[in-house]
Enzyme design. Structure first.
Site, short mmCIF file in Angstrom:
data_model
loop_
_atom_site.label_atom_id
_atom_site.label_comp_id
_atom_site.label_asym_id
_atom_site.label_seq_id
_atom_site.Cartn_x
_atom_site.Cartn_y
_atom_site.Cartn_z
N ASN A 9 -9.78 4.71 -35.50
CA ASN A 9 -10.11 5.62 -34.40
C ASN A 9 -11.07 4.89 -33.43
O ASN A 9 -12.21 4.60 -33.79
CB ASN A 9 -10.77 6.87 -35.00
CG ASN A 9 -11.22 7.87 -33.97
OD1 ASN A 9 -11.62 7.50 -32.87
ND2 ASN A 9 -11.19 9.14 -34.32
N PRO A 10 -10.61 4.56 -32.21
CA PRO A 10 -11.43 3.76 -31.29
C PRO A 10 -12.74 4.45 -30.88
O PRO A 10 -13.76 3.77 -30.68
CB PRO A 10 -10.54 3.56 -30.06
CG PRO A 10 -9.25 4.25 -30.31
CD PRO A 10 -9.28 4.90 -31.66
N GLY A 11 -12.73 5.79 -30.77
CA GLY A 11 -13.95 6.52 -30.41
C GLY A 11 -15.02 6.34 -31.47
O GLY A 11 -16.19 6.07 -31.18
N ASP A 38 -3.69 6.63 -47.31
CA ASP A 38 -3.59 8.09 -47.26
C ASP A 38 -4.91 8.68 -47.72
O ASP A 38 -5.48 8.22 -48.72
CB ASP A 38 -2.49 8.59 -48.21
CG ASP A 38 -1.11 8.33 -47.63
OD1 ASP A 38 -1.02 8.19 -46.39
OD2 ASP A 38 -0.15 8.26 -48.41
N ASP A 67 -15.75 9.19 -42.84
CA ASP A 67 -14.83 10.32 -42.88
C ASP A 67 -15.59 11.52 -42.34
O ASP A 67 -16.71 11.80 -42.76
CB ASP A 67 -14.31 10.60 -44.29
CG ASP A 67 -13.04 11.46 -44.21
OD1 ASP A 67 -12.04 10.97 -43.66
OD2 ASP A 67 -13.07 12.61 -44.65
N ARG A 183 -22.99 11.60 -37.13
CA ARG A 183 -22.83 10.18 -37.46
C ARG A 183 -24.18 9.47 -37.40
O ARG A 183 -24.50 8.64 -38.25
CB ARG A 183 -21.81 9.58 -36.48
CG ARG A 183 -21.21 8.26 -36.89
CD ARG A 183 -19.90 7.98 -36.18
NE ARG A 183 -18.82 8.82 -36.67
CZ ARG A 183 -18.28 9.83 -35.99
NH1 ARG A 183 -18.66 10.11 -34.76
NH2 ARG A 183 -17.34 10.57 -36.54
P1 ITT Z 1 -10.07 6.85 -39.46
O1 ITT Z 1 -9.74 7.62 -40.71
O2 ITT Z 1 -9.20 5.67 -39.23
O3 ITT Z 1 -11.53 6.51 -39.36
P2 ITT Z 1 -9.53 9.37 -38.16
O4 ITT Z 1 -9.60 9.81 -36.74
O5 ITT Z 1 -8.28 9.70 -38.92
O6 ITT Z 1 -9.79 7.81 -38.19
P3 ITT Z 1 -10.97 11.11 -39.99
O7 ITT Z 1 -9.87 11.11 -40.97
O8 ITT Z 1 -12.36 10.98 -40.50
O9 ITT Z 1 -10.78 9.92 -38.93
O10 ITT Z 1 -10.81 12.40 -39.10
C1 ITT Z 1 -11.90 12.94 -38.44
C2 ITT Z 1 -11.47 13.70 -37.21
O11 ITT Z 1 -12.52 14.63 -36.91
C3 ITT Z 1 -11.35 12.76 -36.04
O12 ITT Z 1 -10.02 12.43 -35.76
C4 ITT Z 1 -11.99 13.53 -34.91
O13 ITT Z 1 -11.04 14.19 -34.17
C5 ITT Z 1 -12.87 14.56 -35.57
N1 ITT Z 1 -14.24 14.08 -35.37
C6 ITT Z 1 -15.00 13.38 -36.23
N2 ITT Z 1 -16.16 13.04 -35.67
C7 ITT Z 1 -16.13 13.53 -34.42
C8 ITT Z 1 -17.02 13.49 -33.34
O14 ITT Z 1 -18.16 12.84 -33.38
N3 ITT Z 1 -16.66 14.10 -32.22
C9 ITT Z 1 -15.48 14.75 -32.11
N4 ITT Z 1 -14.57 14.81 -33.07
C10 ITT Z 1 -14.90 14.21 -34.22
#
Ligand code: ITT
Length: 195
Positions: A9-11, A38, A67, A183
């Site tokens: 996730n780039p963000g 998974d 996560d 975070r």
């Molecule tokens: P990775 O597992 O590769 O890190 P992911 O996006 O799938 O990427 P997660 O399984 O942890 O990551 O899913 C968390 C989701 O919750 C993520 O896609 C975001 O949309 C949301 N999320 C987590 N932190 C956030 C934040 O600071 N601001 C907004 N949304 C957030």
């Protein structure tokens, strides 16, 4: 020291980089061509450890995984660990935020007396080493769900307004969000332990 940022996730990757404060040479999971495991566990903590271990073992370097997700009181904690999955394969967060809106309207109709807009973001940060051991730290920030506002950040940032502020995460600049986010809180704990 090299550290794998085990996220696709780039963000998130950008926030992890900033929050680590240039302390490590960050190698991304993407640049190492590491597959995405998974997320089969049923908590943020266990999924963070799973992702960090997977990357550390495959990449042969220490790895950091996050996560995270948004939990909503009126939806019994959903989407929670399913936050990414609610956006579907195309990572359509506008749609995920619409689904949340619809479900909250229904929840209010069914339980008008107990309905609330309370919500919280959780981040579990795990560090794992190629030998298999791992540690994990959690941060939580409480707030409420509001109609979407703002364009900054990622994911569910437009609908989350942290307690004590009248703007959403998506209306904050990155530095402000990074000073108070879930975070950030998890990183404070991780840094106190590891550095
Ligand atoms: P990775 O597992 O590769 O890190 P992911 O996006 O799938 O990427 P997660 O399984 O942890 O990551 O899913 C968390 C989701 O919750 C993520 O896609 C975001 O949309 C949301 N999320 C987590 N932190 C956030 C934040 O600071 N601001 C907004 N949304 C957030």
């Amino acid at each position: 020291d090299k550290l794998i940022a085990a996220t696709h996730n780039p963000g998130k990757a950008r926030e992890i980089d900033t929050l680590l404060g240039g302390r490590f040479e960050i190698v991304t999971a993407g640049s190492l061509n590491l597959p995405e495991p998974d997320e089969t566990e049923n908590s943020f903590v266990a999924n963070a450890i799973l992702k960090a271990r997977h990357a550390a073992v495959k990449g042969g370097l220490p790895a950091l995984a996050d996560d995270s997700g948004l939990s909503i009181a009126a939806l019994n904690g959903d989407p929670g660990i399913y936050s990414a999955r609610w956006a579907g394969p195309h990572k359509d967060f506008s749609r995920a935020m619409e689904i949340i809106h619809h479900k909250m309207v229904q929840a209010e109709v069914h339980n008008p007396d107990t309905f609330s807009t309370r919500a919280w973001f959780t981040s579990a940060l795990a560090v794992a080493w190629p030998e298999g051991h791992a540690c994990v730290f959690e941060g939580v920030v409480h707030g409420q769900i509001v109609a979407p506002r703002g364009d900054n950040g990622f994911g569910y940032d437009p609908i989350f307004q942290p307690d004590g502020y009248d703007i959403t995460f998506a209306e904050m600049d990155e530095a402000q969000k990074d000073s108070l986010s879930h975070r950030h809180l998890a990183f404070e704990r991780l840094k106190a332990f590891l550095f």
